[in-house]
Design an enzyme around this catalytic site. Sequence first.
Site, PDB file in Angstrom:
ATOM      1  N   GLU A   1       7.174   5.243  -0.215  1.00  0.00           N
ATOM      2  CA  GLU A   1       7.149   6.117   0.955  1.00  0.00           C
ATOM      3  C   GLU A   1       8.359   5.995   1.883  1.00  0.00           C
ATOM      4  O   GLU A   1       8.931   7.005   2.323  1.00  0.00           O
ATOM      5  CB  GLU A   1       5.867   5.861   1.759  1.00  0.00           C
ATOM      6  CG  GLU A   1       4.818   6.935   1.650  1.00  0.00           C
ATOM      7  CD  GLU A   1       4.080   6.892   0.323  1.00  0.00           C
ATOM      8  OE1 GLU A   1       3.360   7.847   0.014  1.00  0.00           O
ATOM      9  OE2 GLU A   1       4.228   5.907  -0.413  1.00  0.00           O
TER      10      GLU A   1
ATOM     11  N   THR B   1       1.739  -1.441  -6.514  1.00  0.00           N
ATOM     12  CA  THR B   1       2.285  -2.771  -6.789  1.00  0.00           C
ATOM     13  C   THR B   1       1.679  -3.797  -5.842  1.00  0.00           C
ATOM     14  O   THR B   1       1.382  -4.928  -6.233  1.00  0.00           O
ATOM     15  CB  THR B   1       3.816  -2.757  -6.662  1.00  0.00           C
ATOM     16  OG1 THR B   1       4.358  -1.846  -7.618  1.00  0.00           O
ATOM     17  CG2 THR B   1       4.398  -4.139  -6.911  1.00  0.00           C
TER      18      THR B   1
ATOM     19  N   GLY C   1       5.088  -2.159  -1.004  1.00  0.00           N
ATOM     20  CA  GLY C   1       5.269  -0.841  -1.596  1.00  0.00           C
ATOM     21  C   GLY C   1       6.595  -0.255  -1.158  1.00  0.00           C
ATOM     22  O   GLY C   1       7.063  -0.497  -0.046  1.00  0.00           O
TER      23      GLY C   1
ATOM     24  N   GLY D   1       6.918   3.742 -12.357  1.00  0.00           N
ATOM     25  CA  GLY D   1       7.330   2.474 -12.937  1.00  0.00           C
ATOM     26  C   GLY D   1       6.474   1.287 -12.575  1.00  0.00           C
ATOM     27  O   GLY D   1       6.905   0.143 -12.766  1.00  0.00           O
ATOM     28  N   SER D   2       5.260   1.505 -12.067  1.00  0.00           N
ATOM     29  CA  SER D   2       4.421   0.368 -11.690  1.00  0.00           C
ATOM     30  C   SER D   2       4.051  -0.471 -12.904  1.00  0.00           C
ATOM     31  O   SER D   2       3.960  -1.704 -12.804  1.00  0.00           O
ATOM     32  CB  SER D   2       3.167   0.840 -10.952  1.00  0.00           C
ATOM     33  OG  SER D   2       2.424   1.759 -11.732  1.00  0.00           O
TER      34      SER D   2
END
Length: 752
Positions: A711, A522, A708, A480-481
């Site tokens: 992760e 992002t 981000g 979805g970036s």
Amino acid sequence: MTAIGKRVPLRDGASKAAGRVNYAGDVALPGLLHARLVLSPYPHAAIRAIDTSQARAVPGVVAVLTAEDLPDIVPTSRHRLLLARDRVIFAGQPVALVVAEDEATAQDAADLVFVDYDPLPAVVDPEAAMAPDAPLVWPEGIPGSDDETAAAHGADVGGEDVQPTRSNISNRVHFARGDAAQALAEAEVVVERTYTTSRVHQNYLEPQTVVARPEPEGITIWTSTQAPFFVQSEVADLLGMTESDVRVIPTPVGGGFGGKFLLFEPLVAFAAQKLRRPVRLKLTRMEELLATKPAPAARIHVQLGARRDGTITVLRAHLLFDSGCYPGTPVGVAAFLLGSYYQIPNVEIEGVEVLTFKASNDAYRAPGAPQATFAIESAMDELAQRLGVDAIELRLRHASATGDPTIRGRPWPRIGLRNVLEAIREHPLWQNREQARAEGRGVGVAVGGWPGGIEPAAATCLLQRDGTLTINVGSVDLTGSTTAFALIAAEVFDVPPEKIRIVTGDTLTAPYAGATGGSKITYTVGAAVLQAVEEAKQQVLAIAAEELEADPGDLELRDGAVHVRGVPGRSLSLAEIAGKTMRFGGRYAPVLGHGRTAITEQAPGFCAQLAEVSVDPDTGVVRVHRLVLAQDVGRAINPLLIEGQMMGGAVQGLGWALHEQIAYDENGQVLTASWMDYSVPRAPHVAEAIECILVEVPSEHGPFGARGVGEPPVVATAAAVANAIAHATGVRLSDLPMTPQRVWRALQGGDA
């Protein structure tokens, strides 16, 4: 904010759900050939001869390629190993490539390739592989590290240079401060355990697929990759071409999680170039589990000591990572995180990477972090129990904060480790944990983080004649970036996100972007998009100022038009402005903004989790009732997709905790080469409820403060579940996955 923070669905979500997206396996080219691999059944063997005559005689077979048909390249990394030459070093290693007019014919012919093997001694246990008399994976000297994906994820924290010797030890890391030996001798309470984690496969739904087509000058590759520019540079180097001769078209990726950087692209490119026809290789699920690059197994011995007043004084740890047949495990980042979550005065951590006769490893969502976090967070929980203190309060008392030194001695940048712990401390599930235990359930807590990836990136922003904005990027969209990029652009221009078009180009048309991994797209590409959009906005305002005869400071951009403040009716729409730049005799250059970033400071992300479980004493089955995740996201560009990332990561964390392992027998044979044997979490295994709490501690460099988010949510789950099991049963498990058999044995007082 008009766009940032809105809950916007994935732009391609409906198309994916309806099956309208074309993946690499859907690429149809005239004259397309199909390839199948011939894999070694032995973990270690000499190749005496390869008989391809029967396979080549099958109607429809175009070629059967072996190492003799390919350039003799020094195999400094797995993707340069191509096909086995003289010797195989893991069960599942490709030995030959059969190419035919259709896939069924290629598979039939592959079954007819006869390889005369001479089995050799193999060692698959990393501790045994360190013995002086152990057979060597690389007798001629250990090749270069296969660690590009670790670096691209932000998992490269350095290590000692291990000189080529007759050994299977391929890397060491060492961190220390204070006097750990003396502090351990003086500690009043000590927790000491060895924790193990298994090899875990990324298990993306779409198998690895590559299509290569030779061109009059160069080659074009369609591939399901997270790293198109990396594929381009490596294929160009191996084929002896310039990078501009290699065009890599990244197809939509049906799941990657770090496992789809680069592997078979060079081999397929060589085949296409040799045969002068396009070739496609699409792996089967069994080939995925045998021949690709899973996450490494680890054994981590931890000694954690404290005074009885609850002050932690010492941490010692030894990490042993099983690297398979190539160097490149994330042992460095694992050691770094294990020693940096908490401020402890005396620390000594050693990490060792060992080669074995198994497939080499690759990144998998926060590489190294789940292993290290399972160890340190299990030990922290047990220490809190022995001290008789609240497990979250013990963590908060020692948790690192912004500016505190990491184990490397460098200060943490702005982080939200304490913030996420404080968020779950107030949650009713934690506050009422003793009531839950009285009802037969346990509640466990753990926290984990990720340093965050960095890599240069660029983007462009073009204002179209219809008033829409086209953003051109080179990054692959996994989660979805591109939807986030649209919100960033919409925020700056004050237009609906529907007026923003995001184009992901290929390596010959798109501006550079790093690999999609490490929770950095992002953060890095998004920052470039913001810069490009801001530049485009200034160009728009400059044109409008001249056309409206107004001072630029009196102009405002809203509702898709430039307005003169305080003067109703004096405005120009974006479409009108674009039209003035795209016509014969126009006085204005087209609106084209450029963004370029090279952020060098990471933006670490942390996620604290609560797990509520119950354990069946008769079967050992662990049922996860609730997961609560509090994560520092910096700034929530799109909360809907962030929550999706958090939930998906936590479910993969449940795989680490309770299900997943690539098992081997003592001879190096893979026992879990299909989903019949390799257990992945399915719908009934997912927690009954997953709750997401978004904590915002803005980063200094991310667009609008974003970090981000991909992760961190996988990192702490296994430890939280293990601590919940201990809370429910009083039994601590130290080996992943915590299968029903292991749990049942532990409940009976046996070896867990």
